[in-house]
Design a protein around this motif. Sequence first.
Motif, short mmCIF file in Angstrom:
data_model
loop_
_atom_site.label_atom_id
_atom_site.label_comp_id
_atom_site.label_asym_id
_atom_site.label_seq_id
_atom_site.Cartn_x
_atom_site.Cartn_y
_atom_site.Cartn_z
N ILE A 291 -35.93 -56.95 3.37
CA ILE A 291 -35.20 -55.91 3.01
C ILE A 291 -36.13 -54.77 2.60
O ILE A 291 -36.13 -53.81 2.20
CB ILE A 291 -33.35 -56.17 3.01
N ALA A 292 -36.75 -55.69 1.11
CA ALA A 292 -37.30 -54.98 0.22
C ALA A 292 -38.44 -54.02 0.17
O ALA A 292 -38.88 -53.53 0.30
CB ALA A 292 -36.47 -55.44 -1.68
N VAL A 293 -39.31 -54.97 1.28
CA VAL A 293 -40.68 -54.73 1.67
C VAL A 293 -40.31 -53.70 2.59
O VAL A 293 -41.70 -53.14 2.41
CB VAL A 293 -41.17 -56.25 2.71
N GLU A 294 -39.66 -53.87 3.57
CA GLU A 294 -39.43 -52.53 4.33
C GLU A 294 -38.67 -50.98 3.03
O GLU A 294 -39.28 -50.45 4.09
CB GLU A 294 -38.71 -52.71 5.15
N LYS A 295 -38.67 -51.33 2.20
CA LYS A 295 -38.41 -50.03 1.05
C LYS A 295 -40.25 -50.00 0.31
O LYS A 295 -39.97 -48.42 0.52
CB LYS A 295 -36.87 -49.70 0.50
N PHE A 296 -40.72 -51.20 0.12
CA PHE A 296 -41.35 -50.79 -0.99
C PHE A 296 -42.31 -50.28 0.34
O PHE A 296 -43.50 -49.49 -0.16
CB PHE A 296 -41.14 -51.84 -1.23
N ASN A 297 -43.10 -50.76 0.68
CA ASN A 297 -44.28 -50.98 1.76
C ASN A 297 -45.20 -50.06 1.84
O ASN A 297 -45.92 -49.04 2.20
CB ASN A 297 -44.57 -51.76 2.07
N PRO A 298 -43.85 -48.19 2.41
CA PRO A 298 -44.51 -47.30 2.86
C PRO A 298 -44.44 -46.70 1.89
O PRO A 298 -45.31 -45.73 2.22
CB PRO A 298 -42.77 -47.06 3.36
N ILE A 299 -43.93 -46.61 0.46
CA ILE A 299 -44.59 -45.99 -0.29
C ILE A 299 -46.26 -45.71 -1.09
O ILE A 299 -46.74 -45.78 -1.46
CB ILE A 299 -43.34 -46.43 -1.59
N LEU A 300 -46.20 -47.60 -0.63
CA LEU A 300 -47.51 -48.44 -1.26
C LEU A 300 -48.38 -47.76 -0.41
O LEU A 300 -49.44 -47.23 -0.65
CB LEU A 300 -47.20 -49.82 -0.99
N VAL A 301 -47.99 -47.53 1.25
CA VAL A 301 -48.96 -46.94 1.86
C VAL A 301 -49.71 -46.24 1.97
O VAL A 301 -50.71 -45.32 2.37
CB VAL A 301 -48.58 -47.90 3.28
N THR A 302 -48.50 -44.70 1.27
CA THR A 302 -48.76 -43.70 1.09
C THR A 302 -50.20 -43.34 -0.23
O THR A 302 -51.01 -42.72 0.09
CB THR A 302 -48.01 -42.98 0.82
N ASP A 303 -49.52 -44.52 -0.89
CA ASP A 303 -50.88 -44.33 -2.22
C ASP A 303 -52.07 -44.71 -2.13
O ASP A 303 -53.31 -44.30 -2.21
CB ASP A 303 -50.13 -45.15 -2.92
N VAL A 304 -51.78 -45.74 -0.73
CA VAL A 304 -53.79 -46.60 -0.53
C VAL A 304 -53.86 -45.25 0.79
O VAL A 304 -55.71 -45.09 0.52
CB VAL A 304 -52.92 -47.61 -0.16
#
Length: 310
Positions: A291-304
């Motif tokens: 559940i949290a992976v799918e909240k966190f990863n879009p933010i991480l992907v934006t930075d990457v």
Amino acid sequence: MKNFLINIGLFAGFAILFYVIVMPIWSSVMPPFMAKNVRNCMGCYGHTFTRMKDAAKTKDIDVLIVGSSHAYRGIDPRIFEKEGITAFNLGSSSQTPINTKALLHQYLDKIKPKMVLYEAYAGTLTIDGVESSLDLLSNNKIDINAINMADEIHNLLVYNTLMFLSFRQTFGLNKYFKETPKQAGDHYISPTGFVETEYRKNIFNKEDKTHWDLRENQKEELTNNINYIKSKGIEVYIIQTPITQKLYDAINNNAEVDHFLSSLGTYKSYQHALPLKDSTDFYDSNHLNQIAVEKFNPILVTDVKKLLSK
């Protein structure tokens, strides 16, 4: 005296030869409780065996992810793919910088990523690397890098496991081994290197006040790993994924860790990058659930994505 020394030398040579030959055979035929000085953990947890097989077939991607279970359970290449970024997750359980070093020297030149996303959980800088070494020796190829890793860890159980698994590899005893894609609530997502963890409800106990006691050898190898990646002309992005706020607040030197990691290059702690609840977004004190992976990863992907476009 001369004859005595000759006899001692002959006995020592015979003992070493006997040990090298008999120990792997004994460990192969005896039940685990009778071979406690060897740890064969092939397919035990984390899908490391399958992940390494997939790593050997991966090349020319945008992002290679390395690090601990925070990486392979918390950074989902499928979410990167939605944004047009190809990624592979080479994380493994309790992977310390000493262990990451072996993996980078084994796979970096073959995979040829544009960026390495280096998940540098502070907890992996406080441990000796024995657990991860046993996992990698059991599930990955044995080569000079694996031997160097075992030598640096300098632990009898690791040395014994190295010999045992070298024996198995030499005689092709692992050739037909296959992991099941689902293990105890974990589902391996082939061929991404990611392990999706089912939602688990946990009751978190009070966290005692503590601090990260970083080992100098792990700090040194982390620095060396980052320099090695950069020497290949590859961008490095160092991160820490979120842990429960309760655990984070119990640690009194988070700022010291942040300062060290930021001194190594482009770094970000995602501890406060998004609102997460200890009770619903974690399956233990330091691992995100899906559940949290799918909240966190879009933010991480934006930075990457921003870093890749530079």
